[in-house]
Each structure stands twice: as C-alpha cells, then as structure tokens.
Scaffold this motif. Sequence first.
Motif, short mmCIF file in Angstrom:
data_model
loop_
_atom_site.label_atom_id
_atom_site.label_comp_id
_atom_site.label_asym_id
_atom_site.label_seq_id
_atom_site.Cartn_x
_atom_site.Cartn_y
_atom_site.Cartn_z
N THR B 5 0.66 -1.08 -0.10
CA THR B 5 0.11 -0.17 0.04
C THR B 5 0.87 1.30 -0.06
O THR B 5 1.88 1.15 0.42
CB THR B 5 -1.00 0.07 1.20
OG1 THR B 5 -0.08 -0.11 2.50
CG2 THR B 5 -1.87 -1.06 1.27
N GLN B 6 0.41 2.36 -0.38
CA GLN B 6 0.93 3.55 -0.75
C GLN B 6 -0.04 4.82 -0.11
O GLN B 6 -1.00 4.60 -0.19
CB GLN B 6 1.45 3.85 -1.96
CG GLN B 6 2.42 3.03 -2.75
CD GLN B 6 2.95 3.54 -4.07
OE1 GLN B 6 2.85 2.51 -5.08
NE2 GLN B 6 3.41 4.51 -4.05
N LEU B 21 6.29 10.27 1.39
CA LEU B 21 5.34 9.22 0.84
C LEU B 21 5.59 8.04 1.52
O LEU B 21 6.94 7.84 1.74
CB LEU B 21 5.64 9.35 -0.68
CG LEU B 21 5.69 10.43 -1.54
CD1 LEU B 21 5.78 9.87 -2.87
CD2 LEU B 21 4.26 11.14 -1.37
N ARG B 22 4.91 7.20 1.76
CA ARG B 22 4.79 6.14 2.53
C ARG B 22 4.65 4.73 1.57
O ARG B 22 3.63 4.87 1.01
CB ARG B 22 3.91 6.29 3.70
CG ARG B 22 4.13 4.81 4.64
CD ARG B 22 3.30 4.93 6.05
NE ARG B 22 3.44 4.09 6.60
CZ ARG B 22 2.40 2.86 7.04
NH1 ARG B 22 1.10 3.14 6.66
NH2 ARG B 22 2.64 1.98 8.09
N CYS B 23 5.40 3.77 1.87
CA CYS B 23 4.92 2.63 1.27
C CYS B 23 5.22 1.47 2.34
O CYS B 23 5.97 1.49 3.30
CB CYS B 23 6.09 2.32 0.25
SG CYS B 23 5.98 0.57 -0.49
N THR B 71 11.31 -3.13 8.72
CA THR B 71 10.99 -3.86 7.54
C THR B 71 9.82 -3.58 6.62
O THR B 71 9.95 -3.66 5.45
CB THR B 71 11.06 -5.39 7.70
OG1 THR B 71 12.00 -5.95 8.32
CG2 THR B 71 10.92 -6.25 6.52
N GLU B 72 8.88 -3.52 7.26
CA GLU B 72 7.57 -3.15 6.45
C GLU B 72 7.31 -1.72 5.83
O GLU B 72 6.47 -1.67 4.93
CB GLU B 72 6.17 -3.54 7.41
CG GLU B 72 6.02 -2.84 8.52
CD GLU B 72 6.71 -3.42 9.81
OE1 GLU B 72 8.00 -4.30 9.48
OE2 GLU B 72 5.96 -3.21 10.82
N ASP B 73 8.04 -0.74 6.12
CA ASP B 73 7.99 0.71 5.92
C ASP B 73 9.03 1.09 4.95
O ASP B 73 10.26 1.11 5.55
CB ASP B 73 7.56 1.68 6.98
CG ASP B 73 6.06 1.20 7.72
OD1 ASP B 73 5.86 1.39 8.66
OD2 ASP B 73 5.19 0.81 6.65
N THR B 109 1.40 6.87 -6.22
CA THR B 109 0.87 8.27 -5.51
C THR B 109 1.30 9.13 -6.63
O THR B 109 2.25 9.43 -7.09
CB THR B 109 1.87 8.57 -4.52
OG1 THR B 109 1.47 7.51 -3.17
CG2 THR B 109 1.67 9.87 -3.87
N ARG B 110 0.08 10.01 -6.92
CA ARG B 110 0.35 10.86 -7.83
C ARG B 110 0.49 12.23 -7.16
O ARG B 110 -0.16 12.78 -6.33
CB ARG B 110 -0.93 11.20 -8.71
CG ARG B 110 -0.91 12.14 -9.80
CD ARG B 110 -2.11 12.34 -10.57
NE ARG B 110 -2.20 10.95 -11.28
CZ ARG B 110 -1.78 10.61 -12.54
NH1 ARG B 110 -0.95 11.46 -13.16
NH2 ARG B 110 -1.97 9.44 -13.08
N LEU B 111 1.75 12.81 -7.21
CA LEU B 111 2.26 14.14 -6.70
C LEU B 111 2.22 15.17 -7.62
O LEU B 111 3.02 15.17 -8.60
CB LEU B 111 3.62 14.05 -5.84
CG LEU B 111 4.31 15.08 -5.48
CD1 LEU B 111 3.41 15.52 -4.16
CD2 LEU B 111 5.72 14.91 -4.95
#
Lengths: 112, 114
Positions: B5-6, B21-23, B71-73, B109-111
């Motif tokens: 997810t983003q 921005l986060r992943c 690990t997850e982010d 993600t549209r920036l």
Amino acid sequence: AQSVTQLDSQVPVFEEAPVELRCNYSSSVSVYLFWYVQYPNQGLQLLLKYLSGSTLVKGINGFEAEFNKSQTSFHLRKPSVHISDTAEYFCAVSVGDYKLSFGAGTTVTVRA
Amino acid sequence: DAGITQSPRHKVTETGTPVTLRCHQTENHRYMYWYRQDPGHGLRLIHYSYGVKDTDKGEVSDGYSVSRSKTEDFLLTLESATSSQTSVYFCAISVKASEGNEQFFGPGTRLTVL
C-alpha cells in the motif's frame, strides 16, 4: 550498465488483430527479462518473464514473448487483441542484482 | 496483490515544502524500491533498500531521501519539493523466484508540485 529500448511509443491496432511490441536491450552479461502492463490509472502488473530455459515464454491474458540472445531482443506478441488490452506496456531487464531497468513504454490502443 | 500500500494516493503541494510518501508491505520482503514514472521515460529508480537502515541510490536520486526503520515501511522524502518532481511515484518489492527475482508494484502516488 544495462539499458532497454522499446522501439514503438504508440501502437494502434484493431480488435482481433495481432500485435507485436518490440524490445531490445543492451547488456554485457546474462539478463532476466520482463514485460509489465499498466492499465489506465493503475499500477504495474507482471505479464511474463524470461529467466532461463525455453526462449518462448507464455504469460497471462494470451501474451507471449520470445527471447533472442543474438539479437538482444524480447518482443511481446498477442495473436488477437481485445479492447481490454488497451494499456501501456513496459519491457524491463535485470542482471540479477535486484534492480530493474525499464524501457520508456509502448501505449497500445485497441479500436473496434 | 503483493500486499503493498502507498499513502497518500494523491497529493498537491507547493514548491519548497517537504513531502513524505509512505510505502507499506505486509510480507516482510527484504528489498523495497521507489520509482518515479514520467511520460517518455518509463519508470526510473530513485532509491532502494535491501534491509532495515540499508539503502542505496538509484539513477534519479537527487532531491530525494529515504528511510527504512522497519522492514514493512519505506519512506520517500522530498526535502524541498520542486515542480520537476511532479510525477507518479511507485513503490515496489522484490520477491525471490525459482531463478532470479520478480518485482511487484504498489498502486502509485500522484504528486503535483505547484
């Protein structure tokens, strides 16, 4: 470093006609090759991949690609396209170092 | 669906402001990537990570920084956004295959930087 060239930026095609998308790569070492598809306003989805073995690779949605080492090519084909195949297609190459290099993309527009 | 997810999915900001921005991934994959997608350029690698606190630059890293404390982010930061950073940003993870590896992508993600 490896690089990827997609020879056509736009490919218009009629429904039920065949389509071929051309991809050439440059690398001095063995490569892994991929085709991704991106439908409008979506992320990338893996269509197919060549890792080793048979040079003819079959993927999802009726697509296939042929790896040609002597011509450093990995062209994507589909014998009969549908309207739903309208999308952008990306060829990518990896030399096994966990990084991908992408081509600029080919936009396929299927018309009725 | 590789559990990526983003956030945010869309963002409009002004020149000079910081943006993060986060992943997020749910499957503990070691490798994570940030790409930007621009017409005529395909996807270009910004930064990637091969473990917690282990990151490296890609081909278009200028103006971007990343961090990975879990690990997850995997976070992508634009310290001072510029109009040239208007783009669609994709996060990806690498999954080991029978031979080689495959990358799976998030939704993007549209920036827009005004």
